[in-house]
Design a protein around this motif. Structure first.
Motif, PDB file in Angstrom:
ATOM      1  N   ARG A  71     -10.707   8.956  24.951  1.00 59.72           N
ATOM      2  CA  ARG A  71     -10.731   7.843  23.994  1.00 59.72           C
ATOM      3  C   ARG A  71      -9.327   7.385  23.621  1.00 59.72           C
ATOM      4  O   ARG A  71      -9.115   6.199  23.345  1.00 59.72           O
ATOM      5  CB  ARG A  71     -11.514   8.260  22.738  1.00 59.72           C
ATOM      6  N   ILE A  72      -8.371   8.321  23.573  1.00 54.68           N
ATOM      7  CA  ILE A  72      -6.970   7.957  23.287  1.00 54.68           C
ATOM      8  C   ILE A  72      -6.142   8.439  24.468  1.00 54.68           C
ATOM      9  O   ILE A  72      -6.047   9.639  24.734  1.00 54.68           O
ATOM     10  CB  ILE A  72      -6.475   8.599  21.976  1.00 54.68           C
ATOM     11  N   ILE A  91     -10.880  11.589  13.011  1.00 54.97           N
ATOM     12  CA  ILE A  91     -10.262  10.378  13.555  1.00 54.97           C
ATOM     13  C   ILE A  91     -11.282   9.364  14.080  1.00 54.97           C
ATOM     14  O   ILE A  91     -10.914   8.337  14.626  1.00 54.97           O
ATOM     15  CB  ILE A  91      -9.225  10.700  14.653  1.00 54.97           C
ATOM     16  N   GLY A  92     -12.586   9.670  13.904  1.00 55.38           N
ATOM     17  CA  GLY A  92     -13.596   8.712  14.331  1.00 55.38           C
ATOM     18  C   GLY A  92     -13.646   8.536  15.836  1.00 55.38           C
ATOM     19  O   GLY A  92     -13.629   7.426  16.348  1.00 55.38           O
ATOM     20  N   LEU A  93     -13.717   9.658  16.539  1.00 54.74           N
ATOM     21  CA  LEU A  93     -13.651   9.613  17.993  1.00 54.74           C
ATOM     22  C   LEU A  93     -14.969   9.178  18.641  1.00 54.74           C
ATOM     23  O   LEU A  93     -14.964   8.495  19.650  1.00 54.74           O
ATOM     24  CB  LEU A  93     -13.246  10.998  18.522  1.00 54.74           C
ATOM     25  N   TYR A  94     -16.122   9.610  18.087  1.00 55.05           N
ATOM     26  CA  TYR A  94     -17.460   9.301  18.628  1.00 55.05           C
ATOM     27  C   TYR A  94     -17.536   9.482  20.137  1.00 55.05           C
ATOM     28  O   TYR A  94     -17.868   8.548  20.872  1.00 55.05           O
ATOM     29  CB  TYR A  94     -17.874   7.871  18.259  1.00 55.05           C
ATOM     30  N   ASP A 102      -6.507  28.757  25.319  1.00 54.66           N
ATOM     31  CA  ASP A 102      -6.842  28.756  26.742  1.00 54.66           C
ATOM     32  C   ASP A 102      -7.408  27.416  27.206  1.00 54.66           C
ATOM     33  O   ASP A 102      -7.645  27.206  28.384  1.00 54.66           O
ATOM     34  CB  ASP A 102      -7.847  29.866  27.050  1.00 54.66           C
ATOM     35  N   LYS A 103      -7.672  26.533  26.230  1.00 54.42           N
ATOM     36  CA  LYS A 103      -8.154  25.218  26.606  1.00 54.42           C
ATOM     37  C   LYS A 103      -7.819  24.219  25.483  1.00 54.42           C
ATOM     38  O   LYS A 103      -7.418  24.616  24.383  1.00 54.42           O
ATOM     39  CB  LYS A 103      -9.669  25.235  26.839  1.00 54.42           C
ATOM     40  N   TRP A 104      -8.017  22.948  25.803  1.00 55.69           N
ATOM     41  CA  TRP A 104      -7.788  21.888  24.826  1.00 55.69           C
ATOM     42  C   TRP A 104      -9.087  21.586  24.093  1.00 55.69           C
ATOM     43  O   TRP A 104     -10.160  21.605  24.687  1.00 55.69           O
ATOM     44  CB  TRP A 104      -7.305  20.622  25.523  1.00 55.69           C
ATOM     45  N   VAL A 105      -8.978  21.272  22.799  1.00 53.74           N
ATOM     46  CA  VAL A 105     -10.138  20.795  22.040  1.00 53.74           C
ATOM     47  C   VAL A 105      -9.796  19.447  21.429  1.00 53.74           C
ATOM     48  O   VAL A 105      -8.626  19.098  21.274  1.00 53.74           O
ATOM     49  CB  VAL A 105     -10.562  21.791  20.933  1.00 53.74           C
ATOM     50  N   GLY A 106     -10.853  18.708  21.091  1.00 50.36           N
ATOM     51  CA  GLY A 106     -10.677  17.376  20.502  1.00 50.36           C
ATOM     52  C   GLY A 106     -11.108  16.322  21.490  1.00 50.36           C
ATOM     53  O   GLY A 106     -12.243  16.335  21.972  1.00 50.36           O
ATOM     54  N   ASP A 107     -10.225  15.413  21.815  1.00 51.91           N
ATOM     55  CA  ASP A 107     -10.481  14.366  22.810  1.00 51.91           C
ATOM     56  C   ASP A 107     -10.367  15.003  24.202  1.00 51.91           C
ATOM     57  O   ASP A 107      -9.929  16.156  24.342  1.00 51.91           O
ATOM     58  CB  ASP A 107      -9.451  13.236  22.635  1.00 51.91           C
ATOM     59  N   ILE A 108     -10.759  14.276  25.227  1.00 57.02           N
ATOM     60  CA  ILE A 108     -10.523  14.753  26.588  1.00 57.02           C
ATOM     61  C   ILE A 108      -9.006  14.708  26.805  1.00 57.02           C
ATOM     62  O   ILE A 108      -8.398  13.633  26.671  1.00 57.02           O
ATOM     63  CB  ILE A 108     -11.212  13.840  27.634  1.00 57.02           C
ATOM     64  N   PRO A 109      -8.376  15.841  27.147  1.00 55.15           N
ATOM     65  CA  PRO A 109      -6.913  15.826  27.274  1.00 55.15           C
ATOM     66  C   PRO A 109      -6.494  15.026  28.504  1.00 55.15           C
ATOM     67  O   PRO A 109      -7.261  14.889  29.451  1.00 55.15           O
ATOM     68  CB  PRO A 109      -6.551  17.293  27.436  1.00 55.15           C
ATOM     69  N   ASP A 110      -5.264  14.516  28.459  1.00 53.60           N
ATOM     70  CA  ASP A 110      -4.757  13.717  29.575  1.00 53.60           C
ATOM     71  C   ASP A 110      -4.307  14.644  30.699  1.00 53.60           C
ATOM     72  O   ASP A 110      -3.155  14.636  31.111  1.00 53.60           O
ATOM     73  CB  ASP A 110      -3.589  12.844  29.093  1.00 53.60           C
ATOM     74  N   GLY A 111      -5.263  15.422  31.159  1.00 50.78           N
ATOM     75  CA  GLY A 111      -5.018  16.443  32.158  1.00 50.78           C
ATOM     76  C   GLY A 111      -5.235  17.802  31.524  1.00 50.78           C
ATOM     77  O   GLY A 111      -4.801  18.044  30.397  1.00 50.78           O
ATOM     78  N   PRO A 112      -5.933  18.719  32.231  1.00 49.86           N
ATOM     79  CA  PRO A 112      -6.318  19.997  31.632  1.00 49.86           C
ATOM     80  C   PRO A 112      -5.193  21.018  31.571  1.00 49.86           C
ATOM     81  O   PRO A 112      -5.360  22.084  30.991  1.00 49.86           O
ATOM     82  CB  PRO A 112      -7.427  20.492  32.577  1.00 49.86           C
ATOM     83  N   TRP A 113      -4.034  20.670  32.133  1.00 51.55           N
ATOM     84  CA  TRP A 113      -2.963  21.666  32.216  1.00 51.55           C
ATOM     85  C   TRP A 113      -2.536  22.148  30.838  1.00 51.55           C
ATOM     86  O   TRP A 113      -2.639  21.413  29.854  1.00 51.55           O
ATOM     87  CB  TRP A 113      -1.747  21.066  32.932  1.00 51.55           C
ATOM     88  N   ASN A 118      -5.571   2.967  22.642  1.00 52.48           N
ATOM     89  CA  ASN A 118      -6.440   3.612  21.660  1.00 52.48           C
ATOM     90  C   ASN A 118      -7.774   2.851  21.617  1.00 52.48           C
ATOM     91  O   ASN A 118      -8.289   2.467  22.652  1.00 52.48           O
ATOM     92  CB  ASN A 118      -5.729   3.696  20.313  1.00 52.48           C
ATOM     93  N   HIS A 119      -8.356   2.662  20.453  1.00 52.95           N
ATOM     94  CA  HIS A 119      -9.635   1.947  20.388  1.00 52.95           C
ATOM     95  C   HIS A 119      -9.833   1.404  18.988  1.00 52.95           C
ATOM     96  O   HIS A 119      -9.058   1.683  18.078  1.00 52.95           O
ATOM     97  CB  HIS A 119     -10.788   2.866  20.818  1.00 52.95           C
ATOM     98  N   TRP A 120     -10.902   0.612  18.794  1.00 53.98           N
ATOM     99  CA  TRP A 120     -11.085  -0.128  17.551  1.00 53.98           C
ATOM    100  C   TRP A 120     -11.140   0.752  16.308  1.00 53.98           C
ATOM    101  O   TRP A 120     -10.434   0.529  15.332  1.00 53.98           O
ATOM    102  CB  TRP A 120     -12.355  -0.977  17.623  1.00 53.98           C
ATOM    103  N   ILE A 121     -12.023   1.761  16.332  1.00 49.69           N
ATOM    104  CA  ILE A 121     -12.198   2.588  15.135  1.00 49.69           C
ATOM    105  C   ILE A 121     -10.896   3.325  14.797  1.00 49.69           C
ATOM    106  O   ILE A 121     -10.579   3.543  13.628  1.00 49.69           O
ATOM    107  CB  ILE A 121     -13.359   3.589  15.338  1.00 49.69           C
ATOM    108  N   ASP A 122     -10.139   3.653  15.819  1.00 50.36           N
ATOM    109  CA  ASP A 122      -8.902   4.421  15.625  1.00 50.36           C
ATOM    110  C   ASP A 122      -7.880   3.698  14.749  1.00 50.36           C
ATOM    111  O   ASP A 122      -7.010   4.325  14.158  1.00 50.36           O
ATOM    112  CB  ASP A 122      -8.286   4.730  16.991  1.00 50.36           C
TER     113      ASP A 122
END
Lengths: 800, 191
Positions: A558-559, A543-546, A585-596, A3-7
């Protein structure tokens, strides 16, 4: 960090173990306090009551080195009380995998141990496969040979009584911690574990971390906001330096260094490219040939791939080249030349007397640093006679970080660019300039005179300057990578020199170059690490993703493992703090761990742990050298002759050496106290960058040893008096601090005293500041990583 | 006697003021004058990142004379989302780390059996190091190992460092070391 600091602020429970972030990563602690302000519970487990403990809701003392007892107890508690996140465990971990009949565990040893070689044949630590080559699973978790049941049986021994007996933690405190943290097993809750060297610097260091990952996977805390396994790394760019392959076993991007048994790239790719027969496993390391090819092209653009591979030095199979082995080789006269480039091994490495004597065996040393230090000046140190030391030493002044331009990567994988403020002081130069100019001179000598195996020297890509000086932008672009041949992918045509937009477009055929595949995307037409955009969608803001601030590897995710943050339909387990969400039809939020698509799509979905061959989190981990499940062993220097979990006192595969500097103390009355090392806020590492700063040295001027009031009474120590701390390998003086923040432990029914020392001091400066804590520590290490066991060793403390 | 904190600070200020005007028995006027002369109008502001732990706090660096002088202040960057302008004592003292008269700013050399450092020019130092590297590499290069496998490596050199270098520097350093044939490459991450 996963994860990361802000998380950290997103956690319902923060478990801080083997670390002291309030004092050693002070600014990170604001994020722990935000979690607390939002109702989260902060738990601190540590031998000492530190400033972190003052802010904790629950503090539990723990004797240095007994962490697996504690964590094994937590695992048992979670299983016995059914507090694990069942769906997560079944769908995302290897709990359901059926283990080979040949796997066994008896009295502290796993199957396959060779006593003479002190190592395991790991072939029995394997899974049963069906006729398609896919691992057999029991999703009901009932099969007695499934991982879940084997794990339950394994940790059955770790009951509160035994754990309390070996850790020195009261059963009440254990219960309090376990209950509070295991609450994050609820699907909508998440817990984060923050750890540092208190967990890693042991002969069971890797298994300590493994134990924490078992807890996190059982509780469903991987891949979610406020979850994860979060290492608090120690140096500003140790994450980056690790990523860039400055370790014997890793090329940039965590590609394995080639052993002699893999003489060509074809064999390297065959042996290093994992294969999964399960079409639903992304098996991302299956792409390895693309990354090694691109790295070879970055280093040797003019060579065919096999020739470039030939240029890479090959390691002897099965041989350890890590830090302790390096200094053991040096001690035995194995090196003529040595670079101590921006590091101070004479103070930072375990067993300083051995290290310092080793340096005296060198013909020459290059020491690059800002200030005079114990390594470059070893020849005039205590106990050294310069008139007998032949080592030629070159001190090269590098410049300060604010005097140069380039990027660094923090503990949360965040790559940030920094700019030049003042110019380098005096004749100091950026390290990049020094490296650039030095290699030019080496190359020139080879061009003039010829010499051994000239190919790599002659052909190394050294197009890293702007004509006058080293150019960090040029290197950053090379690390990102670019196309070497024209290529059309989809509806876009790339020309030679165009940056590769993401590592999915790297190729195995030599048509792309990339210095480091995990940094691909970091410098395209934009210097991503230089971004300062704080825009967030409402979902990201929760979630403070920035996502627009600087850039994180991989591909700005980021996660990581965030596909485990949703159910198989793609719905967040924690709707109030979602990481990704399937929007049809797609993921939103963070970059998904693979677009599948989500896993429920049986054809196109993929399992979440994409870097594992089979795609599942590994509760049973067959890859480690000391066992597929964490098991309790005492530190190699310990205060007890036995422990409750087995008849095996020590990790049978631990890294050890033979020689005059290798004496160890086990239940030795000469060295009756457990010692650990730590840091203070005002100093950093060996102190080369803090001891010379008046504001800082004024606050913490001298080496000290913290002893409990009980121990002070026992030995007649007064606060402020000079004491001697000694081990089987060395001794040092330290000013006495008497404190109630350390209490004696009751271990195996006997009183065991613990003391603690900082490792910030060195004889060079200031006068009467003291010397390195590592004069006391031993050259023993973890069998997987070789990290020295500097957090638990035995000492005596007496009046000077 | 008890003393209120505010009183104590007032007293200290008074003492300082007195000292500035010679109350301590020696003349600080020249130092004062010097400070006045050093007054600057423009600093150049750049951003950087702290060099200590791995939180990666954002910094604002103020360099005198529009960037041509020395650093006059290093503070936290309020826009940075992780540290939000805060710094711990180490980060907050970076100015004193950089503008520090104990920094070594010239290459130095310790000859065999000598008990002292001597200053040397950069070219001399790098030329001699290149010479040492080549001689050691040529003397200890192994085309094959004891098992007769091709290894193409140099046995006689090792390197440690550095988690304090930038990513780009780390990359070219590992590249150079591997081109030279080193296998013993380690650094802070290991320990």
């Amino acid at each position: 960090m996963t994860n990361h600091w802000i998380d950290i602020k997103n956690a319902d429970a923060v478990l801080i173990m083997g670390s002291n972030p309030a004092e050693n990563h002070p600014i990170s602690f604001k994020w722990v306090l935000r979690a607390k302000a939002a109702g989260g519970v902060v738990i601190h487990v540590d031998p000492r009551f530190t400033r972190t403990s003052t802010q904790a809701d629950i503090y539990a003392p723990l004797r240095s080195g007994s962490d697996i007892g504690f964590l094994g107890g937590m695992i048992r508690y979670i299983l016995v009380n059914n507090l694990y996140f069942k769906d997560y465990v079944v769908n995302y971990t290897n709990a359901s995998f059926i283990v080979s009949d040949k796997f066994a565990f008896t009295d502290g040893l796993f199957s396959g141990f060779n006593e003479e070689k002190r190592s395991y044949d790991k072939s029995s630590w394997s899974f049963v496969k069906d006729e398609r080559g896919i691992i057999r699973k029991d999703p009901t978790l009932q099969d007695p040979r499934c991982v879940f049941q084997l794990m339950r049986a394994h940790y059955d021994r770790y009951d509160l009584k035994k754990v309390s007996r070996i850790c020195g933690t009261s059963e009440a405190d254990l219960q309090k911690v376990f209950q509070a943290y295991a609450g994050t097993g609820r699907p909508e809750k998440s817990g984060t574990i923050l750890y540092a060297m208190g967990q890693t610097q042991h002969t069971v260091g890797v298994q300590n971390i493994r134990a924490m990952t078992l807890v996190q996977m059982l509780l469903g805390n991987m891949g979610v906001a406020g979850g994860g396994i979060n290492a608090l790394r120690g140096e500003s760019n140790v994450q980056g330096s690790t990523d860039q392959g400055l370790l014997f076993n890793a090329l940039p991007g965590y590609l394995p260094t080639p052993p002699a048994s893999m003489p060509d790239l074809k064999t390297y790719n065959e042996k290093n490219t994992p294969v999964s027969k399960d079409p639903r496993s992304a098996n991302w390391w299956g792409n390895r040939p693309k990354y090694i090819a691109s790295l070879l092209k970055a280093m040797y653009p003019g060579q065919e791939l096999e020739e470039a591979y030939r240029y890479l030095p090959k390691l002897d199979d099965g041989k350890d080249y890590s830090w302790l082995s390096l200094f053991d080789t040096m001690y035995n006269g194995g090196f003529k030349g040595f670079f101590a480039w921006g590091q101070n091994p004479a103070a930072s490495g375990a067993n300083s007397n051995k290290t310092r004597e080793a340096l005296a065996k060198l013909d020459w040393m290059v020491n690059v640093n800002l200030f005079e230090n114990e390594t470059g000046s070893f020849w005039k140190g205590p106990g050294m006679d310069p008139g007998k030391i032949k080592t030629e030493v070159f001190f090269l002044p590098c410049c300060m970080s604010i005097e140069k331009e380039g990027s660094l990567t923090n503990s949360g994988r965040l790559m940030q660019w920094r700019y030049v403020g003042p110019a380098p002081l005096g004749q100091a130069k950026p390290d990049g300039d020094i490296i650039y100019e030095l290699f030019l001179k080496i190359r020139e000598l080879y061009a003039k005179e010829g010499g051994a195996f000239e190919g790599p020297i002659k052909n190394l890509n050294w197009d890293i300057s702007n004509g006058h000086a080293y150019d960090p932008h040029k290197v950053a672009k090379l690390i990102n990578g670019y196309f070497l041949k024209e290529k059309t992918i989809g509806d876009k045509t790339y020309k030679p020199g165009d940056p590769v937009p993401a590592f999915a477009l790297l190729a195995a055929d030599g048509s792309t170059c990339s210095g480091n595949w995990i940094y691909c995307q970091s410098y395209t037409d934009k210097n991503m690490a230089a971004r300062r955009d704080k825009t967030q969608t409402p979902m990201q803001e929760k979630i403070g993703l920035y996502p627009g601030w600087a850039w994180a590897w991989p591909v700005n995710r980021r996660i990581i493992y965030n596909r485990a943050s949703v159910d198989p339909e793609g719905r967040p387990y924690q709707p109030q703090k979602p990481v990704i969400e399937w929007a049809g039809d797609k993921w939103v939020g963070d970059i998904p761990d693979g677009p599948w698509p989500p896993m429920a799509d049986v054809e196109k979905g993929r399992y979440p742990f994409i870097m594992n061959t089979e795609g599942f989190g590994q509760l049973f981990g067959p890859g480690r050298n000391d066992g597929p499940l964490p098991e309790y062993y005492e530190p190699l220097e310990c205060p007890v002759a036995e422990h409750p979990f087995s008849g095996r006192l020590h990790n049978p595969t631990a890294l050890i050496f033979k020689g005059p500097r290798e004496e160890r103390a086990v239940c030795d009355p000469r060295f009756p106290f457990v010692c650990s090392t730590y840091r203070v806020t005002e100093h950093w590492q060996t102190g080369v960058m803090t001891r010379y700063t008046p504001w800082l040295i004024e606050a913490e001027p001298q080496m000290f040893v913290e002893v409990s009031s009980e121990l002070a009474k026992l030995r007649g120590f007064s606060p402020g008096e000079k004491l001697i701390v000694e081990s089987a390998r060395g001794k040092l003086w330290a000013m006495c601090i008497v404190t109630d923040r350390i209490k004696p432990f009751t271990v195996m029914g006997a009183t065991v005293h613990q003391v603690g020392i900082p490792w910030h001091f060195g004889w060079v400066y200031p006068k009467d500041g003291g010397d390195s804590a590592n004069l006391l520590t031993a050259s023993v290490g973890d069998p997987n990583t070789g990290i020295p066991e500097t957090k638990a060793f035995m000492v005596n403390v007496r009046k000077a | 006697m008890t003393i209120e904190r505010r009183q104590f600070l007032k007293l200290s200020a008074a003492i300082t003021a007195t000292a500035a005007f010679g109350g301590l028995g020696f003349d600080l006027k020249p130092a004062f004058a010097q400070a006045e002369l050093s007054k600057f109008k423009f600093t150049k502001q750049t951003t950087s990142v702290c060099c200590y732990c791995s939180v990666g706090c954002g910094l604002i660096v103020n360099t005198a004379e529009d960037g041509h002088g020395r650093a006059v202040n290093v503070e936290g960057d309020p826009d940075h989302p992780v540290n939000e302008g805060s710094l711990c004592p180490k980060g907050a003292s970076i100015w004193q780390l950089v503008e520090n008269d104990k920094r070594l700013t010239k290459p130095m050399y310790r000859a065999p059996y000598s008990d002292k450092w001597e200053e040397k020019p950069w070219d001399w130092a790098l030329d001699r190091i290149a010479r040492k590297v080549k001689d050691t590499r040529d003397a200890t290069f192994e085309l094959k190992n004891a098992k007769d496998q091709i290894v193409n490596r140099v046995a006689g050199m090792a390197s440690v460092g550095s988690a304090a270098m930038d990513n780009e520097e780390c990359w070219i350093y590992q590249s150079m070391l591997r081109a030279m044939g080193l296998t013993y490459i380690e650094h802070q991450a290991r320990i």
